[in-house]
Enzyme design. Structure first.
Site, PDB file in Angstrom:
ATOM      1  CD  GLU A   1      -2.882  -1.176   2.331  1.00  0.00           C
ATOM      2  OE1 GLU A   1      -3.836  -1.953   2.274  1.00  0.00           O
ATOM      3  OE2 GLU A   1      -2.675  -0.438   3.324  1.00  0.00           O
ATOM      4  CG  ASN A   2       2.254   5.126  -1.840  1.00  0.00           C
ATOM      5  OD1 ASN A   2       1.801   6.259  -1.787  1.00  0.00           O
ATOM      6  ND2 ASN A   2       3.547   4.874  -1.972  1.00  0.00           N
TER       7      ASN A   2
ATOM      8  CD  GLU B   1      -4.505 -10.630  -5.972  1.00  0.00           C
ATOM      9  OE1 GLU B   1      -3.823  -9.780  -5.333  1.00  0.00           O
ATOM     10  OE2 GLU B   1      -5.739 -10.705  -5.852  1.00  0.00           O
TER      11      GLU B   1
ATOM     12  CB  CYS C   1      -9.106  -5.817  -7.132  1.00  0.00           C
ATOM     13  SG  CYS C   1      -7.539  -5.451  -7.984  1.00  0.00           S
TER      14      CYS C   1
ATOM     15  CB  CYS D   1      -5.673  -8.659  -9.581  1.00  0.00           C
ATOM     16  SG  CYS D   1      -4.616  -7.666  -8.494  1.00  0.00           S
TER      17      CYS D   1
END
EC number: 3.5.4.5
Length: 135
Positions: free
Chosen positions: A49-50, A60, A89, A92
């Site tokens: 994450e960011n 994935e 998601c 992906c």
């Protein structure tokens, strides 16, 4: 290639182990993935994450990009492990479709219980593939 029970369990366990490296300080939703290529190599990945959310990368895609960056282009199966057995998601799913609609996607919870298993074709009906760009 037919995915046997031993290989399925191995992929799930590798994805479970990979979760410990997840960088998910915002969602607290650690995801691990283990991707089996046609050559027999396995690549793992975790979500990263960011604070600028759009640049977050899913587990994935990390596994897929690692494999592709080492010359792999054909995948047999990917195991995705989350706390509750969630599914990949849309982004992906699209990246998986790029490399083959017959790739098996195994979704499992943190205990390793399979919650769903299906092909990319079934996970992303009507996928936009490289063939979609042909005139």
């Amino acid at each position: 290639m037919t995915l046997n029970d031993e290989t399925r369990k191995q992929l799930i366990e590798l994805a479970r182990q990979a979760r410990r490296w997840s960088y998910s300080p915002y969602s607290h939703y650690a995801v691990g993935a283990a991707l089996l290529t046609r050559s027999g190599k396995i690549y793992d990945g975790v979500n990263i994450e960011n604070s600028a959310f759009p640049v977050t990368v899913c587990a994935e895609r990390v596994a897929i990009f690692k494999a592709v960056s080492e010359g792999e282009r054909t995948f047999e199966a990917i195991a995705v492990v989350t706390s509750n057995g969630g599914s990949p998601c849309g982004s992906c799913r699209q990246v998986l479709a790029e490399f083959g609609l017959d790739t098996v996607v195994i979704m499992a919870d943190q205990e390793g219980n399979v919650t769903m298993e299906m092909s990319v074709r079934d996970l992303l009906p009507g996928a936009f593939t490289p063939e979609s760009l042909q005139p």
